[in-house]
Scaffold this active site. Structure first.
Site, PDB file in Angstrom:
ATOM      1  N   CYS A 222      -5.491   6.029  -3.729  1.00 41.40           N
ATOM      2  CA  CYS A 222      -4.752   4.755  -3.661  1.00 41.40           C
ATOM      3  C   CYS A 222      -3.347   5.012  -4.194  1.00 41.40           C
ATOM      4  O   CYS A 222      -3.183   5.358  -5.369  1.00 41.40           O
ATOM      5  CB  CYS A 222      -5.462   3.683  -4.481  1.00 41.40           C
TER       6      CYS A 222
ATOM      7  N   CYS B 139       0.863  -1.187   0.000  1.00 39.77           N
ATOM      8  CA  CYS B 139       0.000   0.000   0.000  1.00 39.77           C
ATOM      9  C   CYS B 139       0.896   1.233   0.000  1.00 39.77           C
ATOM     10  O   CYS B 139       1.630   1.473   0.967  1.00 39.77           O
ATOM     11  CB  CYS B 139      -0.905  -0.013   1.230  1.00 39.77           C
TER      12      CYS B 139
END
Length: 259
Positions: free
Chosen positions: A198, A73
């Site tokens: 994101c 991530c």
């Protein structure tokens, strides 16, 4: 069990972070899912543990909101770097280990956290769209009016299509607004919904749109949660290296919760 936690966000991509340098925190899938629940828990797109790892400044252990350990991530890595700094781990340049390997991170002159991402050797074409891995798998689709899209429906349709249902894929819808500027909206697997931002997704989107361009090595990205930038060097005809995801990472609040 009573747990102290911290909440951080990077352009609206939010995380529960726990300092686990003592190595005594063990959470089940159900406990992580509950902590990330926005009605019954703290509420977050994911949860991270700050661990100790020999040879590195820290280890990043990341879980999606569904409670399962996930791939890399980007915004999480930037937020965990800020958290490490706030917890007293002071470095000019950080080196930490995550599920996809070693990463570097540093603070730039604007106070943003810049995170070095894994190299991308190639971008695969898929029926006119693009598929690539920037630490997590991403599908990138060019659109003309991204702000009017039903990202949940169209993203879930692709994520659960026969080609991607088994392992899942993150789906990015991208509108190019200038040669070096794009707007990105992302449907994230594991969250199973659109997120405000994101990090690995905007990285993938930037590289796809830089693929056929020359004369620059930075793309500015607008997301629902704020602005990011991706810097890179092209490698050969289809690859990228020295990729950096740049953006803000901010403390929100801290607290205690029984799990």
């Amino acid at each position: 069990m009573n747990i102290s936690f911290y909440k951080y966000q990077g352009t609206g991509n939010d995380f529960v972070i726990i300092d686990n340098r003592g190595g005594n925190i063990f959470l089940s899938t159900e406990q992580i899912n509950k902590l990330c629940d926005r009605k019954f828990g703290v509420g977050a797109d994911g949860l991270m543990l700050l661990n100790i790892k020999d040879g590195y400044d820290f280890e990043m252990k990341y879980y999606n909101a569904d409670g399962n350990e996930s791939s890399m991530c980007g915004n999480g890595g930037r937020c965990l770097t800020q958290f490490a700094f706030d917890m007293g781990i002071k470095r000019e340049k950080y080196r930490f280990i995550a599920v996809d390997g070693a990463h570097e991170a540093e603070f730039d002159s604007d106070g943003w956290v810049d995170l070095k991402m894994k190299d991308v050797p190639e971008i695969e074409k898929f029926h006119g769209d693009s598929v690539l891995n920037t630490g997590s798998p991403h599908f990138v689709k060019s659109v003309t009016d991204v702000m009017r899209m039903d990202v949940f429906k169209e993203g879930s349709d692709i994520r659960y299509s026969s080609e991607f249902a088994a392992e899942g894929i993150n789906v990015n819808f991208v509108e190019q607004t200038d040669t070096d500027k794009i707007t990105v909206r992302t449907y994230e697997r594991g969250v199973e919904n659109e997120t405000l931002s994101c990090g690995t997704g905007v990285t993938a989107s930037a590289l796809v749109f830089a693929h056929n361009e020359t004369g620059f090595n930075r793309i500015e990205i607008k997301t629902l949660g704020g602005n990011l930038a991706v810097e890179f060097d092209k490698k050969g005809d289809d690859g990228f290296e020295n990729i950096w995801l740049c953006g803000p990472a901010n403390f929100v609040f801290k607290g205690e919760i029984i799990v």
